[in-house]
Design a protein around this motif. Structure first.
Motif: not given
Length: 313
Positions: A57-83
């Motif tokens: 809430l204090a720092h919504p544009k912090n770079e670490k949250f951008n990295a989380a988006d990329k990591l989660t997107a990759e995890l979802k892609r792997i999960r989708t392919e497995a399903e």
């Protein structure tokens, strides 16, 4: 489960939810009219999640949250392919050419609609004197006891008996009145509500659960409607639908984490309609009332029981 916070902006809510997942904090994101609700599943993760949320809430544009988006997107892609691979390897997941994915997810809801439409049309909305029209009612005819003096009938009282069921063994009559609708408007309205509530419950709780719920509510509401009126000439899915509504309503109140609930407008409209029906003649109000209270009980009881167990600890 603990509510961490609510966001009105979908992008902000999803971004932080992705961050929680990247940090292996078990969480859930729900949406309703008030916004996007972020839940923390495990009590052990609450403090970490609160600290992260304050930072977000204090720092919504912090770079670490951008990295989380990329990591989660990759995890979802792997999960989708497995399903996808799992579905392709399972013959039970095959789809027939004329079926859509949505229909495969809600077969009981679709079946209820198909049977209701078919029965209502073939019986001319209960007006025909056909075998089918008689067979779907809880009893073939309305029975009365007569007191006679010679050839003259001096008294008649309703007979609270179901000989077609008890003597002929036609047990389907305990359930079949729900498929008989007595006017086109009755049918259209009920089918819309069947799809709305039935599909929601079936997707969240499964087809077997929905089928058992339909049978239970239909059985009780049909019997109560008959025994309070001694009149077999009733029909419609309304009792079951009020059971669906009561279940969904209470789930949203007692167990919102399950993702089942009704918005305030829907609750208001259906409760007003319930009262209007209660004040009207020629409506299966006993079936409506039975369905509503049974559904509310089924929706509330598990959550209340779990709450009492947690409190007892």
């Amino acid at each position: 489960m603990r509510l961490l916070g609510t966001q009105s902006d979908e992008q902000l809510a999803v971004r932080f939810w992705n961050y929680l997942e990247s940090q292996k904090i078990s969480s859930r994101l729900d949406r309703d009219a008030d916004g996007f609700h972020i839940w923390v599943i495990s009590e052990d993760d609450v403090n970490r999640a609160k600290a992260a949320y304050s930072d977000y809430l204090a720092h919504p544009k912090n770079e670490k949250f951008n990295a989380a988006d990329k990591l989660t997107a990759e995890l979802k892609r792997i999960r989708t392919e497995a399903e996808k691979k799992a579905k392709q390897s399972s013959s039970r997941q095959r789809t027939l050419p004329w079926q859509t994915r949505q229909q495969n997810e809600i077969p009981v809801t679709i079946l209820l609609i198909v049977i209701s439409v078919t029965v209502s049309l073939l019986t001319n909305f209960g007006q025909s004197d056909s075998t089918l029209s008689k067979a779907v009612r809880i009893n073939d005819v309305r029975l009365v006891y007569e007191t006679r003096l010679g050839d003259q009938v001096i008294r008649q009282v309703p007979a609270y008996e179901l000989p077609d069921i008890t003597k002929k063994g036609q047990f389907w009559r305990l359930f079949s009145p729900i498929f008989l609708h007595l006017s086109p408007m009755h049918l259209v309205f009920n089918m819309i509500m069947t799809f709305q509530f039935g599909s929601l419950i079936e997707r969240r709780k499964g087809s077997l659960f929905l089928l058992l719920q339909v049978l239970f509510i239909a059985l009780v509401s049909n019997l109560l409607q008959f025994y309070f009126t001694a009149n077999p000439n009733f029909g419609g899915m309304s009792g079951v639908l009020y059971g669906f509504f009561g279940y969904v309503w209470m789930k949203g109140v007692v167990s919102p984490e399950e993702g089942i609930g009704a918005d305030r407008q829907t609750v208001f409209v259906l409760l007003v309609w319930f009262v209007i029906c209660m004040l009207s003649a020629g409506v299966a109000n006993y079936a409506h009332a039975a369905g509503l209270f049974l559904g509310m009980f089924l929706g509330a009881a598990p959550g209340v029981y779990r709450g009492r167990k947690r409190f007892a600890r």
